[in-house]
Design a protein around this motif. Structure first.
Motif, PDB file in Angstrom:
ATOM      1  N   CYS A 134       0.869  -1.163   0.000  1.00  0.00           N
ATOM      2  CA  CYS A 134       0.000   0.000   0.000  1.00  0.00           C
ATOM      3  C   CYS A 134       0.918   1.228   0.000  1.00  0.00           C
ATOM      4  O   CYS A 134       2.137   1.087   0.122  1.00  0.00           O
ATOM      5  N   THR A 135       0.351   2.395  -0.049  1.00  0.00           N
ATOM      6  CA  THR A 135       1.193   3.590  -0.036  1.00  0.00           C
ATOM      7  C   THR A 135       1.974   3.705   1.269  1.00  0.00           C
ATOM      8  O   THR A 135       3.192   3.743   1.269  1.00  0.00           O
ATOM      9  N   GLY A 136       1.274   3.774   2.407  1.00  0.00           N
ATOM     10  CA  GLY A 136       1.939   4.052   3.671  1.00  0.00           C
ATOM     11  C   GLY A 136       1.994   2.914   4.655  1.00  0.00           C
ATOM     12  O   GLY A 136       2.479   3.088   5.775  1.00  0.00           O
ATOM     13  N   ASN A 137       1.493   1.734   4.286  1.00  0.00           N
ATOM     14  CA  ASN A 137       1.481   0.571   5.170  1.00  0.00           C
ATOM     15  C   ASN A 137       0.858   0.919   6.519  1.00  0.00           C
ATOM     16  O   ASN A 137       1.360   0.578   7.575  1.00  0.00           O
ATOM     17  N   SER A 138      -0.279   1.619   6.460  1.00  0.00           N
ATOM     18  CA  SER A 138      -0.935   2.032   7.706  1.00  0.00           C
ATOM     19  C   SER A 138      -2.318   1.420   7.886  1.00  0.00           C
ATOM     20  O   SER A 138      -2.757   1.245   9.006  1.00  0.00           O
ATOM     21  N   CYS A 139      -3.028   1.093   6.806  1.00  0.00           N
ATOM     22  CA  CYS A 139      -4.407   0.581   6.902  1.00  0.00           C
ATOM     23  C   CYS A 139      -4.601  -0.714   6.124  1.00  0.00           C
ATOM     24  O   CYS A 139      -4.567  -1.799   6.684  1.00  0.00           O
ATOM     25  N   ARG A 140      -4.835  -0.569   4.815  1.00  0.00           N
ATOM     26  CA  ARG A 140      -5.241  -1.709   3.992  1.00  0.00           C
ATOM     27  C   ARG A 140      -4.234  -2.849   4.000  1.00  0.00           C
ATOM     28  O   ARG A 140      -4.610  -4.012   4.188  1.00  0.00           O
ATOM     29  N   SER A 141      -2.967  -2.547   3.794  1.00  0.00           N
ATOM     30  CA  SER A 141      -1.968  -3.622   3.755  1.00  0.00           C
ATOM     31  C   SER A 141      -1.791  -4.264   5.130  1.00  0.00           C
ATOM     32  O   SER A 141      -1.573  -5.470   5.232  1.00  0.00           O
TER      33      SER A 141
END
Length: 136
Positions: free
Chosen positions: A8-15
């Motif tokens: 994911c972009t920031g590895n904060s939610c979805r991933s």
């Protein structure tokens, strides 16, 4: 051992949610990781939405993509267009899937409405990971 990477972009939610769900759903002989093209920190609402279904990701850390691991993966799943577009080149042996899911961190409204977005994305990820059980 199969290796899977959720990006994911920031590895904060979805991933992070995908990593937690995959560790619960997929066979135990899979190595499962998540990362981002940037590091944004772990979103507390992602932690909360996962806790609601009995998965604890509270100790997870937001991480940048590990190129060595990426090159060894059997499967790379991008959960946003930014990660898909910015993901480093992988060998042709690495299968890539793209799940263009909305970013729940961008949700607006009341706390209840925002959490509904997190739950919706979590449930979509869970459904898609369940389909991966038979990945060859």
């Amino acid at each position: 051992m199969k290796k899977i990477y959720f990006l994911c972009t920031g590895n904060s939610c979805r991933s992070q949610m995908a990593e937690g769900l995959a560790k619960k759903i997929l066979p135990k002989d899979w190595e499962i990781r998540s990362a981002g093209v940037e590091v944004h920190g772990l979103n507390p609402r992602a932690v909360k939405s996962m806790a609601e279904i009995g998965i604890d990701i509270s100790e997870n850390q937001s991480k940048i993509i590990d190129d060595n691991y990426l090159q060894q993966c059997d499967l790379v799943v991008t959960l946003c267009g930014d990660a898909r577009d910015r993901c480093p080149i992988t060998p042709s042996s690495v299968k890539k899937l793209h799940w263009p899911l909305p970013d729940p961190a961008q949700a607006t409204g009341t706390e209840s409405e925002i959490m509904e977005q997190f739950r919706s994305v979590r449930n979509q990820i869970e459904s898609k990971i369940t389909e991966l059980k038979n990945f060859e």
